[in-house]
Design a protein around this motif. Sequence first.
Motif, mmCIF file in Angstrom:
data_model
loop_
_atom_site.group_PDB
_atom_site.id
_atom_site.type_symbol
_atom_site.label_atom_id
_atom_site.label_comp_id
_atom_site.label_asym_id
_atom_site.label_seq_id
_atom_site.Cartn_x
_atom_site.Cartn_y
_atom_site.Cartn_z
ATOM 1 N N ALA A 1 -47.507 18.612 84.896
ATOM 2 C CA ALA A 1 -47.785 19.673 83.924
ATOM 3 C C ALA A 1 -46.619 20.648 83.810
ATOM 4 O O ALA A 1 -46.547 21.434 82.856
ATOM 5 C CB ALA A 1 -49.056 20.420 84.329
ATOM 6 N N LYS A 2 -45.676 20.593 84.750
ATOM 7 C CA LYS A 2 -44.511 21.480 84.678
ATOM 8 C C LYS A 2 -43.660 21.215 83.441
ATOM 9 O O LYS A 2 -42.858 22.070 83.053
ATOM 10 C CB LYS A 2 -43.659 21.330 85.938
ATOM 11 C CG LYS A 2 -44.293 21.916 87.196
ATOM 12 C CD LYS A 2 -43.356 21.795 88.390
ATOM 13 C CE LYS A 2 -43.961 22.445 89.626
ATOM 14 N NZ LYS A 2 -43.054 22.375 90.804
ATOM 15 N N VAL A 3 -43.804 20.035 82.837
ATOM 16 C CA VAL A 3 -43.016 19.780 81.628
ATOM 17 C C VAL A 3 -43.405 20.754 80.519
ATOM 18 O O VAL A 3 -42.567 21.097 79.670
ATOM 19 C CB VAL A 3 -43.171 18.320 81.140
ATOM 20 C CG1 VAL A 3 -42.654 17.340 82.175
ATOM 21 C CG2 VAL A 3 -44.602 18.004 80.755
ATOM 22 N N GLN A 4 -44.662 21.206 80.514
ATOM 23 C CA GLN A 4 -45.089 22.164 79.487
ATOM 24 C C GLN A 4 -44.338 23.481 79.644
ATOM 25 O O GLN A 4 -43.876 24.074 78.660
ATOM 26 C CB GLN A 4 -46.605 22.403 79.578
ATOM 27 C CG GLN A 4 -47.458 21.158 79.420
ATOM 28 C CD GLN A 4 -47.569 20.702 77.966
ATOM 29 O OE1 GLN A 4 -46.940 21.259 77.077
ATOM 30 N NE2 GLN A 4 -48.379 19.673 77.733
ATOM 31 N N ARG A 5 -44.203 23.948 80.881
ATOM 32 C CA ARG A 5 -43.459 25.189 81.130
ATOM 33 C C ARG A 5 -41.983 25.012 80.839
ATOM 34 O O ARG A 5 -41.335 25.888 80.260
ATOM 35 C CB ARG A 5 -43.656 25.630 82.579
ATOM 36 C CG ARG A 5 -45.052 26.139 82.890
ATOM 37 C CD ARG A 5 -45.302 26.196 84.386
ATOM 38 N NE ARG A 5 -44.206 26.830 85.121
ATOM 39 C CZ ARG A 5 -44.055 26.721 86.439
ATOM 40 N NH1 ARG A 5 -44.910 25.988 87.152
ATOM 41 N NH2 ARG A 5 -43.058 27.332 87.040
ATOM 42 N N LEU A 6 -41.446 23.866 81.235
ATOM 43 C CA LEU A 6 -40.021 23.638 81.045
ATOM 44 C C LEU A 6 -39.670 23.542 79.565
ATOM 45 O O LEU A 6 -38.597 23.989 79.138
ATOM 46 C CB LEU A 6 -39.613 22.360 81.781
ATOM 47 C CG LEU A 6 -38.119 22.113 81.986
ATOM 48 C CD1 LEU A 6 -37.458 23.277 82.710
ATOM 49 C CD2 LEU A 6 -37.906 20.818 82.766
ATOM 50 N N ALA A 7 -40.568 22.971 78.776
ATOM 51 C CA ALA A 7 -40.306 22.811 77.345
ATOM 52 C C ALA A 7 -40.230 24.145 76.612
ATOM 53 O O ALA A 7 -39.744 24.202 75.475
ATOM 54 C CB ALA A 7 -41.384 21.934 76.712
ATOM 55 N N GLN A 8 -40.696 25.220 77.246
ATOM 56 C CA GLN A 8 -40.619 26.544 76.629
ATOM 57 C C GLN A 8 -39.219 27.140 76.732
ATOM 58 O O GLN A 8 -38.939 28.173 76.117
ATOM 59 C CB GLN A 8 -41.616 27.503 77.301
ATOM 60 C CG GLN A 8 -43.041 26.996 77.389
ATOM 61 C CD GLN A 8 -43.638 26.688 76.036
ATOM 62 O OE1 GLN A 8 -43.521 27.483 75.114
ATOM 63 N NE2 GLN A 8 -44.271 25.535 75.912
ATOM 64 N N ARG A 9 -38.356 26.503 77.515
ATOM 65 C CA ARG A 9 -37.043 27.086 77.797
ATOM 66 C C ARG A 9 -35.923 26.170 77.303
ATOM 67 O O ARG A 9 -35.879 24.998 77.648
ATOM 68 C CB ARG A 9 -36.879 27.333 79.301
ATOM 69 C CG ARG A 9 -37.866 28.361 79.848
ATOM 70 C CD ARG A 9 -37.672 28.574 81.334
ATOM 71 N NE ARG A 9 -38.516 29.644 81.827
ATOM 72 C CZ ARG A 9 -38.175 30.932 81.846
ATOM 73 N NH1 ARG A 9 -36.977 31.295 81.404
ATOM 74 N NH2 ARG A 9 -39.003 31.850 82.304
ATOM 75 N N ALA A 10 -35.043 26.748 76.500
ATOM 76 C CA ALA A 10 -33.872 25.998 76.055
ATOM 77 C C ALA A 10 -33.013 25.658 77.272
ATOM 78 O O ALA A 10 -32.954 26.440 78.222
ATOM 79 C CB ALA A 10 -33.067 26.847 75.065
ATOM 80 N N PRO A 11 -32.393 24.484 77.262
ATOM 81 C CA PRO A 11 -32.263 23.502 76.171
ATOM 82 C C PRO A 11 -33.285 22.365 76.232
ATOM 83 O O PRO A 11 -33.081 21.325 75.620
ATOM 84 C CB PRO A 11 -30.854 22.967 76.398
ATOM 85 C CG PRO A 11 -30.694 23.001 77.892
ATOM 86 C CD PRO A 11 -31.456 24.209 78.369
ATOM 87 N N PHE A 12 -34.392 22.547 76.977
ATOM 88 C CA PHE A 12 -35.410 21.501 77.091
ATOM 89 C C PHE A 12 -36.348 21.546 75.889
ATOM 90 O O PHE A 12 -36.662 22.620 75.365
ATOM 91 C CB PHE A 12 -36.213 21.680 78.379
ATOM 92 C CG PHE A 12 -35.419 21.418 79.625
ATOM 93 C CD1 PHE A 12 -35.396 20.160 80.195
ATOM 94 C CD2 PHE A 12 -34.681 22.430 80.225
ATOM 95 C CE1 PHE A 12 -34.654 19.909 81.346
ATOM 96 C CE2 PHE A 12 -33.939 22.196 81.370
ATOM 97 C CZ PHE A 12 -33.926 20.929 81.926
ATOM 98 N N ALA A 13 -36.816 20.384 75.463
ATOM 99 C CA ALA A 13 -37.774 20.295 74.363
ATOM 100 C C ALA A 13 -38.438 18.925 74.414
ATOM 101 O O ALA A 13 -37.904 17.979 75.002
ATOM 102 C CB ALA A 13 -37.092 20.497 73.018
ATOM 103 N N PHE A 14 -39.591 18.821 73.786
ATOM 104 C CA PHE A 14 -40.278 17.537 73.723
ATOM 105 C C PHE A 14 -39.637 16.649 72.655
ATOM 106 O O PHE A 14 -39.648 16.979 71.465
ATOM 107 C CB PHE A 14 -41.762 17.726 73.403
ATOM 108 C CG PHE A 14 -42.579 18.202 74.569
ATOM 109 C CD1 PHE A 14 -42.789 17.381 75.668
ATOM 110 C CD2 PHE A 14 -43.139 19.470 74.571
ATOM 111 C CE1 PHE A 14 -43.538 17.810 76.749
ATOM 112 C CE2 PHE A 14 -43.897 19.911 75.653
ATOM 113 C CZ PHE A 14 -44.095 19.080 76.748
ATOM 114 N N GLU A 15 -39.060 15.543 73.095
ATOM 115 C CA GLU A 15 -38.540 14.483 72.230
ATOM 116 C C GLU A 15 -37.860 15.018 70.969
ATOM 117 O O GLU A 15 -38.343 14.824 69.846
ATOM 118 C CB GLU A 15 -39.668 13.514 71.866
ATOM 119 C CG GLU A 15 -40.227 12.806 73.089
ATOM 120 C CD GLU A 15 -41.346 11.829 72.769
ATOM 121 O OE1 GLU A 15 -41.648 11.634 71.568
ATOM 122 O OE2 GLU A 15 -41.927 11.263 73.711
ATOM 123 N N PRO A 16 -36.723 15.705 71.126
ATOM 124 C CA PRO A 16 -36.018 16.214 69.945
ATOM 125 C C PRO A 16 -35.564 15.075 69.043
ATOM 126 O O PRO A 16 -35.431 13.926 69.476
ATOM 127 C CB PRO A 16 -34.818 16.951 70.548
ATOM 128 C CG PRO A 16 -34.634 16.343 71.895
ATOM 129 C CD PRO A 16 -36.001 15.983 72.377
#
Length: 560
Positions: free
Chosen positions: A181-196
């Motif tokens: 579930a940490k991917v949800q938190r990480l996706a809130q922070r650049a440069p991470f994103a869900f499947e750009p």
Amino acid sequence: MFRGVRIPLWLWVVAQVLADKLRWSSRRGMRTMTRGAGLVVWGVLWFSMAGCSEDAGRPAQKSRAPSDASRAETVDLQGVREPAVAGLFYPAAPDALDGLLDDLLREAKPVSLGTVRGLISPHAGYEYSGPVAAWGYRQLAGRPIRTVVILAPSHYARFQGISLPKVAVYTTPLGRIPVSAKVQRLAQRAPFAFEPRCHVSRPGWFRQSAKRAPPFGGDTPHTWEHSLEVQLPFLQKVLGQFELVPAVFGETNPSAAAKALKTIVDEETLVVASSDLSHYYPYRVAMQLDASCVRAICDLDVQWMQYEEACGKLPILTLMHLARELGWKAHLLDYRNSGDTAGQRDQVVGYASIAFYEGPAEESEEAGPAGLTAEEQQYLLRLARESLVRAVRGQAPLELDEQEVPARLRQRQACFVTLTKQGALRGCIGHIFGCMPLYRAVIENAANAGLEDPRFPPVRIDELDQIHIEISVLSQPKRLDFRGPEELLAKLRPGVDGVVFVLEGRRATYLPQVWEQIPDKEQFLNQLALKAKLPSSAWQDPQAIFLTYQVQAFEEETEP
């Protein structure tokens, strides 16, 4: 409808052609678009707006970084990422894979370090890099790790940022791994994103993969990426149950990535950077390039690392930035290349297993230049002489049972072997950084000094009795801190320091013995810059990096 959309040049040209066709049709009394022309227009628009797709032989436009809006969403993770390289990079049968992992981990040895918090691990087929990767995973036995973050370079997708998957589970022949579930938190922070948005060129082996290819346009950065997948069976074998944060890197800022990662790293988190090192150089060249890269990593020198070669450089730099932030240290566990494991030596790929840990290291670091006894020196000189003779006579390279070599000489340490003939240089080859046991380095450098120094023709058989051998054992090079050319000159110690000069991806070194020929500091650096194939004044460049080392030099007792 399309207000604000940037139209590519090729699309504009197609539109003009269609417009001309419509104007021609209008002159014939046809004032409406034909059905065929309409289909063409919509087809063009569909292709131009498509996201990830299999490469159709056209250059991809550079994708944009994920927007803040795309990061703000919470994604409902669904579906399974099936293995893509099972049966290609590692066995697809669970029993065969489990047995292979047992064998690889058995050959690796535990090393006394503090608490391991991160790893750099290679990602070739297990036949090639598995023995090296096993050294890193061997250190995790008994560790309470609940979350593993894997930072993997993208080999097939081009995009901006770092991609997190929208799936809930990764699978391998050994079972299922839930996505944290940490991917949800990480996706809130650049440069991470869900499947750009990305452009995918499917690998040449995708038709041999047991994985079913997605429909056209359905590929993501994670679909075929092997550099992340090959780490998973090792982790399953060593850790059992854990949750996964799988991150595939496009173009990104590693410092920003490290700051974002820091928010999800806790005491039960392991961070793995997946990377091979140099690619497709001859064996000896690869050894030198990789040794420099390994030293930059172990020194956590992010500036120096930017000049090095590694397919996972951005994941490595991210882990290095994170280590600097959190006070971790780095330690080389194993280095080999494909010429050592399963391939030929004319073109090799380098592999390193490096542990990042916190707390004191209980195992001693690389030895300094001093400390070799007279007996050890004579042992190495005999090896150098025998290796040189074998190489010049075209005989098989010298092979030793490592267990019969004195323990001190089995440590990784750099050395140079210098050949002279009647007092004149006849060949000199060596390593600046320790990438192999010292005795092996002496054997290889002696043979290469006789045959491979590009400044001289190969040593002939009738010259062997006239060749004199000197060995220089190097300390670990250390970065020299200075502010400007004057302070650099003041810190150099003629006759004591060997000097490594690095700038714009080029490097050169002079042993301390060279001070005897060039005692003036400025002239010494001028010549060193020229040796690096740069202007003589390049050493004054503000971006130049200097390292210094010392040597223990010893030679054969009598001149031939």
